[in-house]
Write an enzyme that holds these catalytic residues in place. Structure first.
Site, PDB file in Angstrom:
ATOM      1  N   SER A  26       6.594   3.457 -10.539  1.00  0.00           N
ATOM      2  CA  SER A  26       6.241   4.855 -10.757  1.00  0.00           C
ATOM      3  C   SER A  26       7.193   5.748  -9.962  1.00  0.00           C
ATOM      4  O   SER A  26       8.401   5.686 -10.156  1.00  0.00           O
ATOM      5  CB  SER A  26       4.768   5.089 -10.379  1.00  0.00           C
ATOM      6  OG  SER A  26       4.317   6.348 -10.844  1.00  0.00           O
TER       7      SER A  26
ATOM      8  N   GLU B 141       9.304   2.891 -18.785  1.00  0.00           N
ATOM      9  CA  GLU B 141       7.863   2.992 -19.015  1.00  0.00           C
ATOM     10  C   GLU B 141       7.450   4.390 -18.589  1.00  0.00           C
ATOM     11  O   GLU B 141       8.178   5.088 -17.893  1.00  0.00           O
ATOM     12  CB  GLU B 141       7.103   1.924 -18.217  1.00  0.00           C
ATOM     13  CG  GLU B 141       7.234   2.039 -16.702  1.00  0.00           C
ATOM     14  CD  GLU B 141       6.257   3.024 -16.052  1.00  0.00           C
ATOM     15  OE1 GLU B 141       5.148   3.208 -16.578  1.00  0.00           O
ATOM     16  OE2 GLU B 141       6.637   3.630 -15.044  1.00  0.00           O
TER      17      GLU B 141
ATOM     18  N   HIS C  67       2.188   1.479 -16.242  1.00  0.00           N
ATOM     19  CA  HIS C  67       0.920   2.032 -15.764  1.00  0.00           C
ATOM     20  C   HIS C  67      -0.255   1.477 -16.560  1.00  0.00           C
ATOM     21  O   HIS C  67      -1.042   2.212 -17.190  1.00  0.00           O
ATOM     22  CB  HIS C  67       0.945   3.552 -15.848  1.00  0.00           C
ATOM     23  CG  HIS C  67       1.804   4.211 -14.827  1.00  0.00           C
ATOM     24  ND1 HIS C  67       3.187   4.197 -14.901  1.00  0.00           N
ATOM     25  CD2 HIS C  67       1.493   4.904 -13.709  1.00  0.00           C
ATOM     26  CE1 HIS C  67       3.680   4.868 -13.869  1.00  0.00           C
ATOM     27  NE2 HIS C  67       2.689   5.302 -13.142  1.00  0.00           N
TER      28      HIS C  67
END
Length: 292
Positions: free
Chosen positions: A105, A206, A268
């Site tokens: 992230s 992602e 995620h």
């Protein structure tokens, strides 16, 4: 990593959600590791969205790397904040103490900086983001722990063979340095000295909470910058908490003429398998596998 290795826990981005910090040490110990939690994990938070001040979070990163009792450094959670540290991080410390860095992230920014220095890291789930989320989150933590203990050898598969997917492209294996991570964070590095060189890379992407038009805008910025030129291949992970962006992804990656695998179980969501950012991997679009 050695038996009973110590994980240094830092919070370089957002503050932990209520009740999650207290679970970090017991979960790490349950995995068979020791834990050392650095002060910024406990705040006080700064500006409402940062775990602590920039100075505290930066000091924690440096101290965790320099600490001889710490074998690897793991982010507590993502959120936002790592990019605020990039121009202040002591690169000499990174080079002198090339310990594994674990996270994803917002930690995409830290993994990108390390990749510039020739240092690999693990795009992988974190204690306060993922591990506490039921059986799936814990299974991801166990998968990470197994990988840290076993290490990565040439030829090792990074995950299972993927199911057929309409976005898959290519007829022959390709090899390149696995790069990328979170799409929004990577795009935020464009125009800075910290954007990794993607020439010849296998680009992993992602994201979370981004509807197709936002994915379109982010990929368009990558394309216009030239960052997509010269890719060896693309590995697409999960795009969650928004409408599926498959049509947008097909539009951008279909015209590049490179091998593409989609639906890789990282991002995620769960499963969130660990991926080694910054090392060369082989992607086989026919077997639908990725290996070291």
């Amino acid at each position: 990593m050695p038996a009973h290795a110590c994980l240094g826990v830092i919070a370089p981005a957002g503050p932990p959600r209520e009740g999650t910090l207290e679970q970090a040490v017991p979960m790490i110990e349950r995995l068979g590791f020791r834990a050392k939690v650095f002060p910024g994990c406990g705040g006080p938070s700064f500006l409402g969205h940062l775990a602590a001040s920039d100075e505290r979070r930066l000091a924690d990163l440096h101290e965790a790397l320099c600490d001889p009792t710490v074998d690897a450094v793991i982010g507590l959670r993502g959120g936002y904040g790592c990019t605020r540290l990039l121009d202040r991080i002591d690169r000499a410390v990174l080079r002198r103490f090339p310990k594994p860095l674990i996270g994803y992230s917002d930690l995409t920014a830290l993994l990108a900086l390390r990749q510039q220095l020739g240092l690999a890291g693990w795009h992988a789930p974190m204690p306060a983001s993922d591990w506490h989320k039921g059986e799936g989150g814990w299974a991801d933590a166990v998968a990470l722990a197994d990988r840290l203990r076993s290490g990565l050898r040439a030829g090792d598969a990074l995950g299972p063979a993927l199911a057929p997917h309409p976005l898959h492209r290519g007829r022959a294996p390709v090899r390149g340095v696995l790069s990328g991570g979170n799409l929004a964070v990577l795009v935020a590095l464009l125009g800075t000295p910290f954007m990794p060189d993607l020439s010849g890379a296998i680009l992993f992407l992602e994201d979370v909470g981004e509807d197709p038009y936002k994915i379109d805008r982010l990929l368009c910025q990558l394309r216009l910058s030239g960052a997509l030129d010269g890719l060896a291949g693309a590995l697409l992970g999960s795009f969650t908490d928004g409408d599926a962006p498959d049509a947008v992804l097909a539009d951008y990656f279909g015209e590049l003429g490179i091998p593409v695998l989609a639906g890789w179980p990282s991002g995620h969501t769960s499963p969130n398998l660990p991926l080694p950012i910054g090392i060369a991997v082989t992607m086989d679009p026919v077997a639908r596998t990725v290996s070291a």
